[in-house]
Scaffold this motif. Structure first.
Motif, short mmCIF file in Angstrom:
data_model
loop_
_atom_site.label_atom_id
_atom_site.label_comp_id
_atom_site.label_asym_id
_atom_site.label_seq_id
_atom_site.Cartn_x
_atom_site.Cartn_y
_atom_site.Cartn_z
N GLU A 139 2.43 10.41 3.50
CA GLU A 139 3.19 9.29 4.06
C GLU A 139 3.89 8.45 2.98
O GLU A 139 5.08 8.16 3.12
CB GLU A 139 2.28 8.40 4.92
N LYS B 43 13.36 5.35 0.81
CA LYS B 43 13.91 4.23 0.03
C LYS B 43 14.79 4.68 -1.13
O LYS B 43 15.43 3.85 -1.77
CB LYS B 43 12.75 3.38 -0.51
N ARG C 13 10.12 3.71 11.14
CA ARG C 13 10.46 3.13 9.83
C ARG C 13 11.83 3.57 9.34
O ARG C 13 12.29 3.09 8.30
CB ARG C 13 9.38 3.48 8.81
N ASP D 195 7.87 7.72 2.47
CA ASP D 195 8.39 6.36 2.34
C ASP D 195 9.24 6.23 1.08
O ASP D 195 10.29 5.56 1.08
CB ASP D 195 7.24 5.35 2.29
#
Length: 255
Positions: free
Chosen positions: A131, A139, A185, A135
């Motif tokens: 995870e 980004k 997200r 992420d």
């Protein structure tokens, strides 16, 4: 740009059923394969090195003839990566990434927990471990297309027998919450974006007449960076021929 993802359930088996003949007609820019179930030195037949393609394999080293992923690309990548940093995951041959400028195309074979509790716990550990990697990719300045068999459905629209599978691996609430959390997200589910009400499947059990009766699961995805959302043009799940217990999933992107 056309990208195709297919869990071959044995690349040699899929080839014998016409998968490479079909792929030749699709003119994909990148093909991502999962579950090759072979070591590269066993793939000496020219069909496993399609003309005009750059071919890269990441075999399982912990257990031969198991798992394995591959990428075929018309354009030579700037770099090819095969490790994410956890030996237990990497050595099962579950990840390969080809980089083309700022674009990364990943062939990912996420663990299944259907064989028993030990593998289910490994799947949960893999979810937790990977995870923050996802992420970080989200980004970053790179654009990602993560192709592959995730072994998880997202919603009731993604599985024929919703209620009866709530306690089965691939449809467990915590698995679905994890995958849906990635989308919340920012990651984009290409199929669900292009077909918001679609109820198509990519995998069917070999038991009974699951495929004939379309008792399936949608567990094969192309999950993409938010910046690629507007480039999604079309997608298709090919069912006319049976190369595997999975169907190829194709996505067309605007250049």
């Amino acid at each position: 740009m056309r990208i195709i993802s297919l869990n071959a359930n044995g690349i040699r088996s899929a080839a014998s059923k016409g998968a490479f003949d079909w792929l030749r007609t699709r003119h994909a820019d990148v093909v991502c394969l999962q579950e090759t179930k072979a070591q590269e030195d066993q793939l000496t037949d020219p069909m496993f090195r399609p003309d005009g393609h750059h071919c890269f394999y990441r075999d399982a080293t912990s257990k031969k003839g198991y798992s394995g992923v591959a990428i075929y690309a018309k354009r030579e990548p700037d770099a090819v990566l095969t490790e994410l940093g956890w030996d237990e995951f990497d050595n099962e041959g579950r990840y390969i990434e080809a980089r083309f400028g700022e674009l990364s195309v990943v062939s990912l074979y996420f663990p299944s927990g259907s064989s028993g509790e030990e593998r289910q716990q490994f799947k949960f550990r893999a979810m937790e471990w990977i995870e923050p990697i996802f992420d970080g990719w989200l980004k970053s300045d790179r654009q990602y297309v993560i192709c592959g068999d995730w072994n998880i459905v997202r919603s009731e629209k993604d599985i024929r027998n919703w209620k009866s599978n709530q306690k089965n691996s691939g449809c467990l609430p915590e698995e679905r919450a994890w995958l849906n959390g990635l989308v919340e997200r920012g990651w984009v589910d290409s199929y669900r974006t292009l077909k918001p009400e679609g109820e198509d499947y990519t995998w069917w059990s070999n038991r009974g007449r699951a495929r004939e009766n379309d008792v399936g699961w949608r567990i094969d995805y192309q999950i993409v960076s938010p910046s690629l959302r507007d480039r999604l043009r079309d997608c298709a799940i090919y069912r006319e021929q049976r190369f595997s217990d999975h169907a190829p999933y194709t996505v067309d992107y605007a250049d």
